[in-house]
Design a protein around this motif. Structure first.
Motif, short mmCIF file in Angstrom:
data_model
loop_
_atom_site.label_atom_id
_atom_site.label_comp_id
_atom_site.label_asym_id
_atom_site.label_seq_id
_atom_site.Cartn_x
_atom_site.Cartn_y
_atom_site.Cartn_z
N ASP A 1 -2.16 23.32 10.22
CA ASP A 1 -1.70 22.40 8.65
C ASP A 1 -2.38 22.38 7.66
O ASP A 1 -3.68 22.42 6.87
N SER A 2 -1.67 22.14 6.53
CA SER A 2 -2.16 21.91 5.27
C SER A 2 -2.62 21.01 4.49
O SER A 2 -3.25 20.03 3.38
N LEU A 3 -2.76 19.92 5.33
CA LEU A 3 -3.15 18.37 4.72
C LEU A 3 -4.83 18.77 5.13
O LEU A 3 -5.32 19.16 5.40
N LEU A 4 -4.68 17.99 3.23
CA LEU A 4 -6.24 18.10 3.30
C LEU A 4 -6.67 16.65 2.63
O LEU A 4 -7.90 16.45 3.62
N ALA A 5 -6.31 16.14 2.42
CA ALA A 5 -6.55 14.75 2.27
C ALA A 5 -5.39 13.65 2.29
O ALA A 5 -4.01 14.20 1.77
N PRO B 1 1.42 28.30 0.46
CA PRO B 1 0.26 28.17 0.94
C PRO B 1 -0.63 28.29 0.07
O PRO B 1 -1.12 29.72 -0.47
N GLY B 2 -2.08 27.30 -0.35
CA GLY B 2 -2.64 27.81 -0.75
C GLY B 2 -4.10 27.55 0.20
O GLY B 2 -4.13 27.28 1.70
N THR B 3 -4.69 28.77 0.24
CA THR B 3 -6.54 28.84 0.96
C THR B 3 -7.32 29.05 -0.11
O THR B 3 -6.80 29.49 -1.11
N ALA C 1 1.24 -1.28 -0.41
CA ALA C 1 -0.03 -0.28 0.00
C ALA C 1 1.33 1.20 0.04
O ALA C 1 1.75 1.65 0.70
N ILE C 2 -0.09 1.93 -0.26
CA ILE C 2 0.77 3.23 -0.58
C ILE C 2 0.54 4.85 -0.37
O ILE C 2 -1.17 4.80 -0.95
N GLU C 3 0.74 6.14 0.34
CA GLU C 3 -0.23 7.08 0.21
C GLU C 3 0.56 8.37 -0.06
O GLU C 3 1.53 8.10 -0.09
N ALA C 4 -0.51 9.22 -0.18
CA ALA C 4 0.31 10.12 -1.02
C ALA C 4 -0.64 11.31 -0.11
O ALA C 4 -1.79 11.26 -0.01
N ARG C 5 0.17 11.90 0.34
CA ARG C 5 -0.29 13.54 1.20
C ARG C 5 -1.29 14.57 0.23
O ARG C 5 0.37 15.18 -0.19
N LEU C 6 -2.27 15.01 -0.09
CA LEU C 6 -2.71 15.90 0.11
C LEU C 6 -2.60 16.65 0.44
O LEU C 6 -3.33 16.99 1.06
N CYS C 7 -2.29 18.15 -0.21
CA CYS C 7 -1.68 19.45 0.65
C CYS C 7 -2.24 20.52 0.46
O CYS C 7 -1.61 20.64 -0.94
N ALA C 8 -2.52 21.40 1.24
CA ALA C 8 -2.96 22.49 -0.39
C ALA C 8 -1.98 23.71 0.32
O ALA C 8 -0.97 24.75 1.13
N GLU C 9 -0.58 23.50 -0.49
CA GLU C 9 -0.15 23.88 -1.16
C GLU C 9 1.10 23.93 -2.16
O GLU C 9 0.62 23.21 -3.22
N ASP C 10 1.49 24.80 -2.69
CA ASP C 10 1.86 24.82 -4.17
C ASP C 10 3.44 25.10 -4.23
O ASP C 10 4.07 25.91 -4.44
N PRO C 11 3.96 23.88 -5.03
CA PRO C 11 4.75 23.25 -5.15
C PRO C 11 5.60 24.11 -6.65
O PRO C 11 6.70 24.36 -6.30
N ALA C 12 5.17 24.98 -7.42
CA ALA C 12 5.15 25.62 -8.16
C ALA C 12 5.71 27.40 -8.17
O ALA C 12 6.94 28.07 -8.48
N ARG C 13 5.19 27.54 -6.86
CA ARG C 13 5.69 28.47 -5.56
C ARG C 13 5.96 28.03 -4.70
O ARG C 13 5.17 28.48 -3.54
#
Ligand code: ADP
Ligand code: ADP
Ligand code: MG
Length: 679
Positions: free
Chosen positions: A384-388, A351-353, A335-347
């Motif tokens: 925290d920026s963790l959304l899902a 943090p994304g709000t 099993a593998i998990e990925a953390r979807l965060c409200a943050e913009d890796p390109a910038r």
């Protein structure tokens, strides 16, 4: 079993805990700060209690307030989740005084493991090897400098009470140590309430491996295998998996054994995780720390063991014995998990709000989504920026990987910047596919940083055309009214017979900000001379340019149009030409006369430079058989006259810029025009 559990947390983990409680027939009480009044976790629980203002220190981190809330709602136990108060020994002690149960380990385990110094001393006693370093009591600069010299540079300065990847400093040179110690002490004191430091040898290519433990109040303790959490940024985990790939059986069983020895040494009686690092290519993992709580990445262990860890944790806290013995616990697949965060890796991971305009979780075999947000959720800057978390389970690592990649591509999340596209790109990296992971992986794989538009497929251009089509559809809808005119777009209505009017739009998209000329309607238009066809549905739009059709999920908020295809989301702003001047004009202390709807300028009653009175009619417009007389919103001087009789203008276009007279406060833009119907 408990009857009522208060969940002292928020976001995805509060929702996750509520799910198991519901299945067990336990009533749940959520807590929320003012910033979370409408949050998903509040709606997921049976009831909810307000605990204070948005600041965590005065809400989710306030022991008094939460103990009072637990009392008030008649909770017989509290689940702390992770973060916040989950590792504060004072919390279970205060609950015990109030006669309320604690879904976690005994307070002494929390206290001793909460100090990395104490934890390492305990580990050594239990025969568990630690990262070479210094964790002595003497905290003087001289002793620390001697220790660093003995350990060998580079060293890592850590806050003993630190957590969440914070409070760590790499020091490469002896002369930099004193300043680093001073800064680390100050930071540790303010962030964790203790200035105590420890030193560790900085491993250059380590893997992060950790073992899940589960114990009960009757002295039983088992391990639930290990997880690999090497994919990190800034000492924080991004993707986690179970079991660890490319790990020899000897090291694996050594890990499990070491974790159990440490757990037994402290009489561990709940769910917990023992973390290790292993220098790439070496044989012996070294103990890092123990987390005495439910871990963010617990779902991967649940997938491969088929167990509900939150249920185990609750049952143990309620005094039940573990349902299985070590020999009954087996591993199924990967099993593998990925953390979807409200943050913009390109910038730079800004943090994304904002409001989540759309959240459609992916579906598919072996896919699990643990989310703290849904459509309409508001992401605030307070937590925290963790959304899902997107989790995929498969028979093999390859299958889990494919499923996770599809899940990442299948998720629609619009309205807030996230790391979704980045996660998909990480998964596609050859080193990730091979399972060749160290904590250096992200830095090496994206040495030059990560860029959104890596594939060069021009998707941004299609997205921009979709945004224009959506704008045109809106303009038509807002022009629609009763009668035959309502069914026609404003541009056709206002065009001289036989040809279509052109309209200028301001477009801010992936191609930057620019003005474009558009002619036609939402279904079929020409943009900068290029024919575009679009089919707009409530949640999907497909756009055809040069015979190629691409589809997007979409959502709209004001001038902002969000579009998504696969894992990539685009944000475009479309507005009537000149609207960008609205902001500039307002900033300059001026004010403007703005076209209230698309139409034709039939008369201009002022001149540039003229002094005008508030309320004086400046421009007369005609549209949809309606005459609009547009008044000046303020008293002042006409700074710029931007239209002439006969002009076709779009909604929102600035027609007149007025420099407000001193003392005449700027009015909100778009003051009410006087209006009457022709005939
Ligand atoms: P895990 O170890 O479960 O992967 P993380 O290290 O990602 O968890 O942290 C989980 C959450 O807990 C994050 O929100 C993190 O900021 C927070 N956190 C962890 N430890 C602490 C601590 N000691 N103090 C404050 N917050 C913490
Ligand atoms: P936290 O309490 O913040 O989780 P940890 O001690 O668990 O702190 O360390 C967090 C991460 O930092 C680890 O997962 C690892 O990637 C990195 N790290 C910690 N100690 C070392 C070290 N001695 N050398 C190299 N990396 C380290
Ligand atoms: Mg850690």
């Amino acid at each position: 079993m408990f009857r009522i559990v208060l969940i002292a947390n928020r976001g995805e983990i509060a929702c996750r805990i509520a799910r198991t409680c519901r299945r067990l027939g336990v009533r749940t009480v959520a807590v929320y700060s003012d910033a979370d009044r409408d949050a998903l976790h509040v709606r997921t629980a049976d009831e909810a209690v307000r605990i204070g203002p948005p600041e965590a220190g005065r809400s989710y981190l306030d022991v008094d307030v939460i103990v009072a809330a637990a009392r008030a709602c008649g909770a017989d136990a509290v689940h702390p989740g992770y973060g916040f108060l989950s590792e504060r020994a004072v919390f279970p002690r205060r609950l015990a005084e109030a006669g309320i149960g604690w879904i976690g380990p005994h307070a002494e385990a929390i206290e001793r493991m909460g100090s990395k110094r104490d934890a390492k001393a305990l580990a050594r006693l239990a025969g568990v090897a630690c990262v070479p370093g210094y964790d002595g009591e003497d905290q003087s600069d001289r002793v620390l400098a001697e220790a660093a010299a003995r350990i060998g540079f580079p060293v890592l300065v850590k806050a003993s009470a630190g957590g969440g990847g914070r409070g760590m400093r790499r020091v490469d040179l002896p002369e930099d140590l004193p300043a680093a110690l001073a800064a680390a002490r100050a930071e540790a004191q303010s962030a964790f309430g203790s200035a105590e430091l420890l030193l560790e040898k900085l491993l250059l290519r380590p893997r992060h491996l950790e073992v899940q433990l589960a114990g009960d109040r009757h002295g039983n303790l088992v391990h639930l295998f290990e997880r690999e959490c090497s994919v990190q940024r800034n000492y924080q985990k991004l993707l986690e998996e179970a079991p660890a790939p490319r790990l020899g059986d000897a090291i694996r069983s050594h890990l499990h054994g070491a974790a159990l020895r440490l757990g037994r040494a402290i009489g561990y009686d709940s769910l917990g995780t023992v973390e290790f690092i292993l220098e790439d290519g070496m044989e012996e993992p070294w103990f890092l720390e123990m987390n005495t709580r439910l871990q963010v990445e617990h779902p991967v262990t649940e997938c491969v063991t088929g167990l509900d860890l939150v249920e185990w944790q609750i049952r143990a806290a309620a005094g039940e014995t573990l349902p299985l013995t070590q020999n009954d616990i087996s591993l199924r697949g990967h099993a593998i998990e990925a953390r979807l965060c409200a943050e913009d890796p390109a910038r730079d991971y800004q943090p994304g709000t904002g409001t989540v305009l759309r959240f459609d979780p992916p579906h598919g075999d072996g896919v699990r989504v643990d989310t703290g947000v849904g459509t309409g959720s508001v992401v605030t800057p307070h937590y925290d920026s963790l959304l899902a978390k997107l989790v995929a389970h498969g028979a093999t690592r390859g299958e889990a990987l494919d499923r996770l990649a599809r899940a990442i591509d299948g998720l629609v999340v619009l309205g807030v910047a996230t790391n979704q596209a980045f996660l998909g790109d990480v998964l596609a990296q050859p080193a990730f596919q091979r399972g060749q992971l160290t904590t250096r992986f992200l830095a090496e794989a994206f040495a030059a940083g990560w860029r959104e538009d890596g594939e060069g497929d021009n998707q941004g251009a299609w997205a921009e055309m979709a945004a224009v089509a959506l704008w045109l559809a809106d303009a038509k809808a807002s022009a629609a009214g009763p009668g035959p005119w309502g069914t026609l777009g404003p541009f056709r209505v206002l065009a001289p017979a036989g040809r279509q009017a052109r309209t200028c739009l301001d477009l801010v998209g992936l191609g930057g900000a620019r003005a474009i000329e558009v002619c036609g309607d939402a279904a079929r238009f020409e943009a900068e001379g290029r024919p575009v066809a679009a089919d707009t549905r409530p949640s999907m739009i497909s756009v055809t340019v040069d015979g190629v059709t691409r589809g997007f999920a979409w959502a709209k908020q004001g001038d902002d149009i969000w579009l998504q295809a696969g894992r990539r989301a685009f944000r475009a702003r479309v507005a009537a030409a000149g609207s960008s001047m609205i902001g500039a004009a307002a900033e300059a202390g001026g004010s403007s006369v703005v076209a209230a709807m698309p139409g034709l300028v039939s008369g201009v009653e002022i001149e540039e430079g003229q002094i005008i009175e508030k309320g004086q009619v400046c421009v007369v417009m005609e549209a949809m058989k309606v005459v609009l007389r547009l008044p000046a919103p303020v008293t002042g001087r006409v700074a710029r006259l931007l239209c002439a009789p006969g002009d076709t203008v779009t909604a929102g276009a600035v027609l007149v810029e007025i420099k407000a007279a001193q003392g005449d406060a700027t009015q909100p833009l778009g003051t009410e025009p006087s209006m009457y119907r022709l005939r």
